[in-house]
Design an enzyme around this catalytic site. Sequence first.
Site, PDB file in Angstrom:
ATOM      1  N   LYS A 234       0.852  -1.188   0.000  1.00  0.00           N
ATOM      2  CA  LYS A 234       0.000   0.000   0.000  1.00  0.00           C
ATOM      3  C   LYS A 234       0.888   1.238   0.000  1.00  0.00           C
ATOM      4  O   LYS A 234       1.931   1.242   0.655  1.00  0.00           O
ATOM      5  CB  LYS A 234      -0.860   0.034   1.270  1.00  0.00           C
ATOM      6  CG  LYS A 234      -1.995  -0.953   1.286  1.00  0.00           C
ATOM      7  CD  LYS A 234      -2.760  -0.834   2.589  1.00  0.00           C
ATOM      8  CE  LYS A 234      -3.814  -1.913   2.712  1.00  0.00           C
ATOM      9  NZ  LYS A 234      -4.893  -1.810   1.731  1.00  0.00           N
TER      10      LYS A 234
ATOM     11  N   ARG B 214      -9.918 -11.829   1.772  1.00  0.00           N
ATOM     12  CA  ARG B 214     -10.758 -12.887   1.192  1.00  0.00           C
ATOM     13  C   ARG B 214     -10.039 -14.242   1.216  1.00  0.00           C
ATOM     14  O   ARG B 214     -10.696 -15.284   1.244  1.00  0.00           O
ATOM     15  CB  ARG B 214     -11.175 -12.481  -0.233  1.00  0.00           C
ATOM     16  CG  ARG B 214     -10.051 -12.352  -1.203  1.00  0.00           C
ATOM     17  CD  ARG B 214     -10.450 -11.556  -2.449  1.00  0.00           C
ATOM     18  NE  ARG B 214     -10.547 -10.113  -2.180  1.00  0.00           N
ATOM     19  CZ  ARG B 214     -10.928  -9.208  -3.085  1.00  0.00           C
ATOM     20  NH1 ARG B 214     -11.265  -9.584  -4.305  1.00  0.00           N
ATOM     21  NH2 ARG B 214     -10.985  -7.923  -2.768  1.00  0.00           N
TER      22      ARG B 214
HETATM   23  N1  BES Z   1      -7.977  -3.996   4.283  1.00  0.00           N
HETATM   24  C1  BES Z   1      -8.175  -3.561   2.953  1.00  0.00           C
HETATM   25  C2  BES Z   1      -9.505  -2.832   2.751  1.00  0.00           C
HETATM   26  C3  BES Z   1      -9.723  -1.549   3.509  1.00  0.00           C
HETATM   27  C4  BES Z   1      -9.511  -0.338   2.909  1.00  0.00           C
HETATM   28  C5  BES Z   1     -10.166  -1.569   4.818  1.00  0.00           C
HETATM   29  C6  BES Z   1      -9.735   0.829   3.593  1.00  0.00           C
HETATM   30  C7  BES Z   1     -10.387  -0.404   5.520  1.00  0.00           C
HETATM   31  C8  BES Z   1     -10.166   0.794   4.899  1.00  0.00           C
HETATM   32  C9  BES Z   1      -8.161  -4.759   2.008  1.00  0.00           C
HETATM   33  O1  BES Z   1      -7.360  -5.820   2.386  1.00  0.00           O
HETATM   34  C10 BES Z   1      -7.660  -4.268   0.686  1.00  0.00           C
HETATM   35  O2  BES Z   1      -6.552  -3.834   0.627  1.00  0.00           O
HETATM   36  N2  BES Z   1      -8.489  -4.339  -0.340  1.00  0.00           N
HETATM   37  C11 BES Z   1      -8.136  -3.897  -1.639  1.00  0.00           C
HETATM   38  C12 BES Z   1      -8.562  -4.972  -2.613  1.00  0.00           C
HETATM   39  C13 BES Z   1      -8.095  -4.720  -4.005  1.00  0.00           C
HETATM   40  C14 BES Z   1      -6.618  -4.945  -4.114  1.00  0.00           C
HETATM   41  C15 BES Z   1      -8.832  -5.667  -4.938  1.00  0.00           C
HETATM   42  C16 BES Z   1      -8.873  -2.599  -1.913  1.00  0.00           C
HETATM   43  O3  BES Z   1     -10.054  -2.521  -1.569  1.00  0.00           O
HETATM   44  O4  BES Z   1      -8.274  -1.679  -2.429  1.00  0.00           O
HETATM   45 ZN    ZN Z   2      -5.339  -5.633   1.783  1.00  0.00          ZN
END
Ligand code: BES
Ligand code: ZN
Length: 477
Positions: free
Chosen positions: A258, A333
């Site tokens: 990230k 997931r």
């Molecule tokens: N933990 C994150 C989602 C999240 C984002 C939670 C903001 C709380 C606040 C999750 O694991 C994630 O990174 N999801 C990605 C998925 C994508 C790579 C398909 C996302 O939503 O950007």
């Molecule tokens: Zn994630």
Amino acid sequence: MGVTIKKAAKAGAKDNIVLLVNSKTKLQEHGLTAAEERFAKKELKAAKNGAVVLNRLGSYVVIPHVKTEKEEHIQAEKFRVAGHGACKFLNKKKLTSVTVVDGTDNATNALAFTEGLALANYQFLKYFKDARERKNSLAAISLVSGATAKQVTDLKHVCEAVTEARTLVNEPWSFLNSVQISKEIQRIGKKTGFKVEVLNKKKIQALKMGGLLAVNQGSVDPPTFSIMEWKPRNAKNKKPYVLVGKGVVYDTGGLSLKPTPNSMDQMKCDMGGAATMIGTMAAIAKAKLPVHVVGLIPATDNRPGGNAYTPGDVVRMHSGITVEVLNTDAEGRMLLADALSYAKKYDPQLVFDAATLTGAAMRAFGSAGIAAMGNATDSQWSKLEASGEAVYERVIKQPFWSEYGDMIKSDIADIKNIGGPEAGHITAGKFLEHFTDYNWIHLDIAGPAFMMKEDSYRGKGGTGVGVRLLFNFFKNL
Ligand code: BES
Ligand code: ZN
Ligand code: ZN
């Protein structure tokens, strides 16, 4: 929350009082003098929001100004928010106790106000050197209302459970790693009465939980898989309900790192779904609800360490399904899938999962609601939606059409772990659906799980969202 809640028959002469009123309330019946009544009525008329305060030299009477609403659940929410306002005042005046007197003859509103007041009093002070000086003074709430003793103790239990959940979310990774969360689950189980079994890495390997193990590969800590169970003798259900919570104790994104600052900053909250389910188990056990419930918490952090899983990897999951990993940041997931397929062995009545799963859910609804999807029965859905309104943790049922499932087809494995740029929260749900064969509702709480700035009685930081929702659902069964 750091405050006790109890029912009382009437307010004492020297008590600090919050008097809840509407246009029909006769103030003198609640101990106000004629002069106080005249003053209060004039002030209430003028007040747009806030509260009227009577200073009785030694104690206070606070009369919150709460706007009248037609819809019952919106009215109740106004009272919760008024509870937050009263909390600020009482602590500013360094008062230690308060008696809430319902002059509206409406137990729902009185309970809602008390809930807002108690939740607003929550603080997370563990890491302050001068924690004692910062501590709220308010320590005891008495409620004088038509609410039954059972309603008041249920409120106390659920507020305590929300507190546990919020603290788990607020704890940083330096304390709450994958092993520590299993210890916290054991501690809370012991305290509230549910059973806990923790599966260690060896056991997780033997069970072939490929999704959880893949995410864990970049970590220095082992994964844990905690199983909670509340099975009272008087349980009304033959088949258990199962609660699955995403326990990513920190999400860096893994090799699909990230960007920082910003998107990584709040990722200690990525075990928010686990906190929701731990809190729900605690509330159910404290209230001794006659329902058989099992909770499953797969836990790890997600890091780009030495042996981290990579974009392009193919992972064989607990269910035997293979997954092409195209983004290691779609890790939630992976471990939820293993827990959902593990849940099949219980032949469940209904499975809920809660997860801070996607930025897409957050972008779609902000913190105002929970993105929900799945294939539960209409009656199960309407019960959940009614609970959502009652406690004001509203669920928004998403379409779950097969076209969204088409977006996660892979060229080299059964499915891939990301869809396209569109409807990301629904393609994530469609991914999870592959691992279920029972009635199931997925709750994506990425929006409301964690507040970057104070949001009324929900506070700042972890909110424990979902605990009140699910407790209400099970209480009403
Ligand atoms: N933990 C994150 C989602 C999240 C984002 C939670 C903001 C709380 C606040 C999750 O694991 C994630 O990174 N999801 C990605 C998925 C994508 C790579 C398909 C996302 O939503 O950007
Ligand atoms: Zn994630
Ligand atoms: Zn995550």
